[in-house]
Scaffold this motif. Structure first.
Motif, PDB file in Angstrom:
ATOM      1  N   PHE A 137       0.062  -1.011  -0.031  1.00 41.76           N
ATOM      2  CA  PHE A 137       0.285   0.255  -0.467  1.00 41.76           C
ATOM      3  C   PHE A 137       0.786   1.352  -0.028  1.00 41.76           C
ATOM      4  O   PHE A 137       0.792   2.297  -0.285  1.00 41.76           O
ATOM      5  N   GLY A 138       2.245   1.053  -0.059  1.00 36.58           N
ATOM      6  CA  GLY A 138       3.014   2.368  -0.327  1.00 36.58           C
ATOM      7  C   GLY A 138       2.183   3.244   1.440  1.00 36.58           C
ATOM      8  O   GLY A 138       3.337   4.972   0.920  1.00 36.58           O
ATOM      9  N   ASP A 139       2.852   2.765   2.435  1.00 38.67           N
ATOM     10  CA  ASP A 139       2.153   3.248   3.385  1.00 38.67           C
ATOM     11  C   ASP A 139       3.207   2.724   4.796  1.00 38.67           C
ATOM     12  O   ASP A 139       2.686   2.521   5.579  1.00 38.67           O
ATOM     13  N   ALA A 165       2.901  -3.605   9.916  1.00 42.74           N
ATOM     14  CA  ALA A 165       2.934  -4.372   9.315  1.00 42.74           C
ATOM     15  C   ALA A 165       1.176  -4.528   8.276  1.00 42.74           C
ATOM     16  O   ALA A 165       1.212  -5.330   7.650  1.00 42.74           O
ATOM     17  N   PHE A 166       0.391  -3.543   8.809  1.00 50.23           N
ATOM     18  CA  PHE A 166      -0.294  -3.567   8.083  1.00 50.23           C
ATOM     19  C   PHE A 166      -0.361  -2.610   6.454  1.00 50.23           C
ATOM     20  O   PHE A 166      -0.960  -2.731   5.822  1.00 50.23           O
ATOM     21  N   ASP A 167       0.770  -2.856   6.197  1.00 53.20           N
ATOM     22  CA  ASP A 167       1.028  -2.146   5.067  1.00 53.20           C
ATOM     23  C   ASP A 167       1.423  -2.996   3.384  1.00 53.20           C
ATOM     24  O   ASP A 167       1.260  -2.518   2.165  1.00 53.20           O
ATOM     25  N   SER A 168       0.938  -4.165   4.287  1.00 49.77           N
ATOM     26  CA  SER A 168       0.801  -4.840   2.762  1.00 49.77           C
ATOM     27  C   SER A 168      -0.002  -6.380   3.242  1.00 49.77           C
ATOM     28  O   SER A 168      -0.058  -7.095   3.922  1.00 49.77           O
ATOM     29  N   LEU A 169      -0.476  -6.968   2.624  1.00 53.81           N
ATOM     30  CA  LEU A 169      -1.343  -7.997   3.096  1.00 53.81           C
ATOM     31  C   LEU A 169      -1.458  -9.349   1.381  1.00 53.81           C
ATOM     32  O   LEU A 169      -1.202  -8.931  -0.044  1.00 53.81           O
ATOM     33  N   PHE A 180      -8.317  -4.150   1.127  1.00 55.07           N
ATOM     34  CA  PHE A 180      -8.807  -2.915   1.594  1.00 55.07           C
ATOM     35  C   PHE A 180      -7.442  -2.163   2.646  1.00 55.07           C
ATOM     36  O   PHE A 180      -6.260  -2.804   2.984  1.00 55.07           O
ATOM     37  N   HIS A 181      -7.690  -0.624   2.866  1.00 52.55           N
ATOM     38  CA  HIS A 181      -6.967  -0.181   3.431  1.00 52.55           C
ATOM     39  C   HIS A 181      -6.576   1.578   3.307  1.00 52.55           C
ATOM     40  O   HIS A 181      -7.758   2.095   3.284  1.00 52.55           O
ATOM     41  N   TYR A 182      -6.811   1.632   5.041  1.00 53.81           N
ATOM     42  CA  TYR A 182      -7.305   2.865   6.343  1.00 53.81           C
ATOM     43  C   TYR A 182      -6.059   3.583   5.363  1.00 53.81           C
ATOM     44  O   TYR A 182      -4.930   3.531   6.365  1.00 53.81           O
ATOM     45  N   THR A 211       0.414  -0.996  -4.765  1.00 52.25           N
ATOM     46  CA  THR A 211       1.487  -1.858  -5.951  1.00 52.25           C
ATOM     47  C   THR A 211       0.417  -3.923  -6.525  1.00 52.25           C
ATOM     48  O   THR A 211       0.611  -3.848  -4.172  1.00 52.25           O
ATOM     49  N   LEU A 212      -0.021  -4.183  -6.564  1.00 48.50           N
ATOM     50  CA  LEU A 212      -0.024  -5.437  -5.851  1.00 48.50           C
ATOM     51  C   LEU A 212       0.733  -6.804  -7.740  1.00 48.50           C
ATOM     52  O   LEU A 212       0.818  -6.378  -8.267  1.00 48.50           O
ATOM     53  N   TYR A 213       0.492  -7.662  -6.514  1.00 50.10           N
ATOM     54  CA  TYR A 213       1.472  -8.058  -7.329  1.00 50.10           C
ATOM     55  C   TYR A 213       0.575  -9.878  -7.676  1.00 50.10           C
ATOM     56  O   TYR A 213       0.252  -9.976  -6.256  1.00 50.10           O
TER      57      TYR A 213
END
Length: 166
Positions: free
Chosen positions: A103-105, A110-114, A120-122, A132-134
């Motif tokens: 999410f570039g945040d 730990a919530f910066d990737s999933l 979803f992201h806050y 970015t989606l891989y």
């Protein structure tokens, strides 16, 4: 035989132990050539003319594309908004087996990737965030896509409507 992902290159080579002249069907005369398969499998043949002038047998080498062609894609329900911004991401990738979101945040820890199909992201700070989606196929080949989310500061403007006569 080499296995490569769509869009990658493979090295085909011949072990020229006798020091003869190499002749690929593509016209190249080096001991290795690079190929970029655009079909499922690409073949190239080679023969060697030995130092004694005799032609060796034909050798066939190939490169196979690993798995189906993967294409990463996603949509976001909001590309621009104000702090705090909650964004839902819908994965539109094709031939994907698993997906990894960034999410570039970095301030989100730990919530910066999933690892998830959809995400979803806050975003709780103003800024530009590159999401970015891989997407990976079952052979490990990947494709990626990035989009920028613009999170702006909330601004306030107070207009007083109080009038006091002198």
């Amino acid at each position: 035989m080499d296995s490569v992902c769509w869009g990658d290159t493979a090295k085909l080579w011949v072990n020229n132990v006798n020091g003869g002249t190499i002749h690929w069907s593509s016209g190249q005369t080096t001991d290795t050539i690079m190929v970029a398969p655009v079909e499922t499998t690409i073949f190239d043949s080679v023969y060697v003319i030995g130092t004694n002038g005799c032609r060796s047998y034909w050798v066939l080498d190939s490169a196979t594309v690993a798995g189906p062609h993967i294409h990463a894609g996603f949509t976001a329900d909001s590309m621009v908004g104000y702090v705090p911004l909650f964004v839902n991401f819908t994965n539109t990738s094709t031939n994907n087996w698993y997906d990894h979101w960034y999410f570039g945040d970095p301030l989100s820890g730990a919530f910066d990737s999933l690892y998830s199909i959809n995400a979803f992201h806050y975003f709780d700070s103003a800024g530009l965030y590159t999401v970015t989606l891989y997407s990976y196929n079952y052979d490990g080949c990947r494709d990626s896509i990035s989009k920028v989310i613009d999170v702006m500061k909330t601004s306030s403007l107070f207009v007083y409507n109080v009038f006091t006569p002198n």
